[in-house]
Design a protein around this motif. Structure first.
Motif, PDB file in Angstrom:
ATOM      1  N   PHE A  71       0.852  -1.197   0.000  1.00 37.86           N
ATOM      2  CA  PHE A  71       0.000   0.000   0.000  1.00 37.86           C
ATOM      3  C   PHE A  71       0.886   1.245   0.000  1.00 37.86           C
ATOM      4  CE2 PHE A  71      -2.089  -3.326   2.506  1.00 37.86           C
ATOM      5  CZ  PHE A  71      -3.241  -3.507   1.729  1.00 37.86           C
ATOM      6  N   VAL A  72       0.337   2.312  -0.517  1.00 38.47           N
ATOM      7  CA  VAL A  72       0.984   3.608  -0.321  1.00 38.47           C
ATOM      8  C   VAL A  72       0.940   3.853   1.189  1.00 38.47           C
ATOM      9  CG1 VAL A  72       0.899   6.059  -0.854  1.00 38.47           C
ATOM     10  CG2 VAL A  72       0.238   4.376  -2.603  1.00 38.47           C
ATOM     11  N   ASN A  73       2.101   4.107   1.766  1.00 38.50           N
ATOM     12  CA  ASN A  73       2.240   4.181   3.231  1.00 38.50           C
ATOM     13  C   ASN A  73       1.825   5.562   3.739  1.00 38.50           C
ATOM     14  OD1 ASN A  73       3.012   3.621   5.845  1.00 38.50           O
ATOM     15  ND2 ASN A  73       5.224   3.717   5.441  1.00 38.50           N
ATOM     16  N   VAL A  74       0.620   5.961   3.348  1.00 42.28           N
ATOM     17  CA  VAL A  74       0.155   7.312   3.654  1.00 42.28           C
ATOM     18  C   VAL A  74      -1.271   7.223   4.177  1.00 42.28           C
ATOM     19  CG1 VAL A  74      -0.480   9.530   2.615  1.00 42.28           C
ATOM     20  CG2 VAL A  74       1.642   8.401   1.922  1.00 42.28           C
ATOM     21  N   GLY A  79      -2.647  12.453   5.617  1.00 43.81           N
ATOM     22  CA  GLY A  79      -1.404  12.236   4.880  1.00 43.81           C
ATOM     23  C   GLY A  79      -0.194  11.874   5.713  1.00 43.81           C
ATOM     24  N   TYR A  80      -0.407  11.580   6.979  1.00 46.48           N
ATOM     25  CA  TYR A  80       0.722  11.170   7.825  1.00 46.48           C
ATOM     26  C   TYR A  80       1.310   9.854   7.291  1.00 46.48           C
ATOM     27  CZ  TYR A  80       3.135  10.730  12.367  1.00 46.48           C
ATOM     28  OH  TYR A  80       4.068  10.649  13.367  1.00 46.48           O
ATOM     29  N   VAL A  81       2.631   9.747   7.300  1.00 41.27           N
ATOM     30  CA  VAL A  81       3.244   8.475   6.883  1.00 41.27           C
ATOM     31  C   VAL A  81       2.956   7.452   7.978  1.00 41.27           C
ATOM     32  CG1 VAL A  81       5.396   7.275   6.364  1.00 41.27           C
ATOM     33  CG2 VAL A  81       4.982   9.549   5.427  1.00 41.27           C
ATOM     34  N   LEU A  82       2.310   6.370   7.576  1.00 40.99           N
ATOM     35  CA  LEU A  82       1.658   5.475   8.532  1.00 40.99           C
ATOM     36  C   LEU A  82       2.653   4.632   9.337  1.00 40.99           C
ATOM     37  CD1 LEU A  82      -1.291   4.687   9.186  1.00 40.99           C
ATOM     38  CD2 LEU A  82      -1.157   3.008   7.345  1.00 40.99           C
ATOM     39  N   CYS A  83       3.486   3.880   8.672  1.00 42.81           N
ATOM     40  CA  CYS A  83       4.359   2.914   9.366  1.00 42.81           C
ATOM     41  C   CYS A  83       5.817   3.291   9.202  1.00 42.81           C
ATOM     42  CB  CYS A  83       4.177   1.512   8.778  1.00 42.81           C
ATOM     43  SG  CYS A  83       2.508   0.896   8.904  1.00 42.81           S
ATOM     44  N   ASP A  84       6.587   2.971  10.225  1.00 40.26           N
ATOM     45  CA  ASP A  84       8.036   3.166  10.216  1.00 40.26           C
ATOM     46  C   ASP A  84       8.717   1.827  10.397  1.00 40.26           C
ATOM     47  OD1 ASP A  84       8.977   5.704   9.927  1.00 40.26           O
ATOM     48  OD2 ASP A  84       8.666   6.252  12.028  1.00 40.26           O
ATOM     49  N   ASP A 102      -7.035  -2.270   8.655  1.00 40.76           N
ATOM     50  CA  ASP A 102      -6.823  -3.703   8.739  1.00 40.76           C
ATOM     51  C   ASP A 102      -5.606  -4.062   7.878  1.00 40.76           C
ATOM     52  OD1 ASP A 102      -7.360  -6.309   9.510  1.00 40.76           O
ATOM     53  OD2 ASP A 102      -9.526  -5.926   9.385  1.00 40.76           O
ATOM     54  N   LEU A 103      -5.115  -5.284   8.053  1.00 46.93           N
ATOM     55  CA  LEU A 103      -3.923  -5.693   7.296  1.00 46.93           C
ATOM     56  C   LEU A 103      -4.198  -5.771   5.798  1.00 46.93           C
ATOM     57  CD1 LEU A 103      -2.560  -8.496   9.681  1.00 46.93           C
ATOM     58  CD2 LEU A 103      -1.924  -6.077   9.611  1.00 46.93           C
ATOM     59  N   GLY A 123     -14.673   4.113   1.669  1.00 50.38           N
ATOM     60  CA  GLY A 123     -13.990   4.939   0.670  1.00 50.38           C
ATOM     61  C   GLY A 123     -12.633   5.439   1.127  1.00 50.38           C
ATOM     62  N   HIS A 124     -12.176   4.965   2.291  1.00 56.29           N
ATOM     63  CA  HIS A 124     -10.941   5.510   2.857  1.00 56.29           C
ATOM     64  C   HIS A 124      -9.910   4.439   3.189  1.00 56.29           C
ATOM     65  CE1 HIS A 124     -13.722   8.902   3.340  1.00 56.29           C
ATOM     66  NE2 HIS A 124     -12.638   9.650   3.232  1.00 56.29           N
ATOM     67  N   GLY A 125      -9.916   3.345   2.420  1.00 55.41           N
ATOM     68  CA  GLY A 125      -8.874   2.332   2.613  1.00 55.41           C
ATOM     69  C   GLY A 125      -7.544   2.817   2.053  1.00 55.41           C
ATOM     70  N   LEU A 126      -6.467   2.131   2.446  1.00 54.07           N
ATOM     71  CA  LEU A 126      -5.136   2.471   1.918  1.00 54.07           C
ATOM     72  C   LEU A 126      -5.098   2.202   0.411  1.00 54.07           C
ATOM     73  CD1 LEU A 126      -2.905   0.940   4.740  1.00 54.07           C
ATOM     74  CD2 LEU A 126      -3.534   3.349   4.395  1.00 54.07           C
ATOM     75  N   ILE A 127      -4.308   3.002  -0.288  1.00 53.87           N
ATOM     76  CA  ILE A 127      -4.202   2.867  -1.753  1.00 53.87           C
ATOM     77  C   ILE A 127      -3.248   1.700  -2.076  1.00 53.87           C
ATOM     78  CG2 ILE A 127      -3.469   4.043  -3.871  1.00 53.87           C
ATOM     79  CD1 ILE A 127      -5.853   5.432  -2.593  1.00 53.87           C
ATOM     80  N   PRO A 128      -3.715   0.714  -2.839  1.00 50.22           N
ATOM     81  CA  PRO A 128      -2.847  -0.444  -3.115  1.00 50.22           C
ATOM     82  C   PRO A 128      -1.767  -0.145  -4.156  1.00 50.22           C
ATOM     83  CG  PRO A 128      -4.989  -0.736  -4.172  1.00 50.22           C
ATOM     84  CD  PRO A 128      -5.064   0.572  -3.414  1.00 50.22           C
TER      85      PRO A 128
END
Ligand code: FES
Ligand SMILES: [Fe+2]
Length: 356
Positions: A71-74, A79-84, A102-103, A123-128
């Protein structure tokens, strides 16, 4: 974009112009396969790795169903970068306002949204992004409709296997990372010629035969290859005799390098990532066969580190020269630097396709 002739390089202002860097991100890095991670970090359900494809932050996640997704990690909220980094999670929760995914990328909960009118979680899932693997190597393409990785790799896996490396038998050893004060193309083009090896890499040139008659070059549709046999068994630099008969150094367009040194079973792979017009990030994941002795590995890294330090000096000094603004372009030796010409043709074609 003007086409290049084989002996003239692309214009040198393309190596410092921010508008060219933006175009490259859009036309190339957001739509090509790039090495992103090794599968050993993503074996368990819930394991995740944050990485990037060009300037796109990406998170790779192994789902509860065992599927590897990217996923785009955003965060879709602000727009916060989700995972580190990397690790293992039950869900992906944003540290800004606690939207929780969810995963599989779907938005599971978002504080207070149940009392807000018209909020549609679906409508707000992570962008694949597209994810695929070659052995233990995980690749990402930010374009979810991308052609399969196998099409982009072409003959590369077969050539690596023919060279004596069984990628499925390799074990991850370590990652090295570095930033360079140079445009990404300077780093790639330095990788693509060994014309400089005899002059600038004395130890490498002692261990491998870098003379034009022995050091072979080959172009392929999406990558190019260099082959270097050992010289005098490694010339006392390291023991270059083993199941891998000759070095292989491939560049998968745009910036994934695949390196195999002669000797024991080994391979390193990693992307060249532009950080703006005049800065580049690189990482390399190193793999060896499980029983490779530590002494051999330590001599291997001594040579590798020396070559890396020499190349850093070269590319950063070239960047200063190219940005001077008073020299339009350079000369590419039609034979010894033909892989640079090949790379520049692929680059110009990709930029022209975007403009079409
Ligand atoms: S930016 Fe992620 S929850 Fe607000
Ligand atoms: Fe070099």
């Amino acid at each position: 974009m003007a086409a290049t002739s084989d002996s003239r390089s692309i214009p040198w202002d393309w190596y410092s112009d921010p508008s060219v860097a933006l175009l490259e991100q859009r036309a190339i890095f957001r739509r090509t396969w790039q090495y992103a991670a090794h599968a050993g970090d993503l074996t368990e359900p819930g394991s995740f790795v944050s990485t990037r494809a060009g300037d796109v932050p990406v998170v790779l996640v192994r789902g509860r169903d065992g599927t590897l997704r990217g996923f785009v990690n955003v965060c879709r909220h602000r727009g916060y970068v989700l995972c580190d980094g990397a690790g293992r999670r039950e869900t992906l929760q944003c540290a800004y306002h606690a939207w929780t995914y969810d995963l599989d990328g779907s938005l599971r909960s978002a504080p207070r949204t149940d009392t807000e009118a018209d909020f549609d979680r679906s409508g707000h899932g992570l962008i694949p992004v597209a994810v695929d693997t070659w052995g233990p190597f995980v690749f990402v393409n930010p374009d979810p409709a991308a052609d399969p990785l196998a099409d982009h790799l072409g003959e590369l896996p077969q050539l690596v296997a023919d060279g004596g490396v069984d990628v499925d038998g390799l074990v991850f050893h370590r990652r090295t990372e570095a930033d360079y004060e140079a445009n990404w193309k300077v780093c790639v083009e330095n990788f693509l010629e060994c014309y400089h090896c005899a002059v600038a890499h004395p130890s490498f040139a002692k261990a491998l035969d870098v003379a034009p008659a022995a050091y072979l070059l080959a172009e392929h549709p999406t990558f190019s290859s260099q082959y270097g046999p050992p010289k005098n068994g490694g010339g006392g630099v390291y023991d270059a005799v083993g199941e891998v008969g000759r070095g292989q150094f491939h560049l998968l367009f745009p910036g994934t390098t695949v390196n195999v040194m002669p000797g024991r079973g080994n391979l390193s792979i990693g992307p060249v990532i532009p950080l703006g017009a005049e800065r580049t990030h690189r990482f390399l994941d190193y793999f060896f066969l499980p029983e490779t002795d530590e002494q051999w590995i330590s001599e291997f890294f001594e040579l590798d580190g020396q070559v890396g330090a020499e190349d850093r000096m070269l590319v950063e000094r070239v960047q200063v020269g190219m940005r001077s603004g008073l020299v339009d372009d350079g000369y590419l030796l039609p034979e010894s630097e033909r892989l640079i010409a090949h790379f520049e043709r692929l680059l110009v074609e990709a930029l022209a396709d975007d403009a079409a």
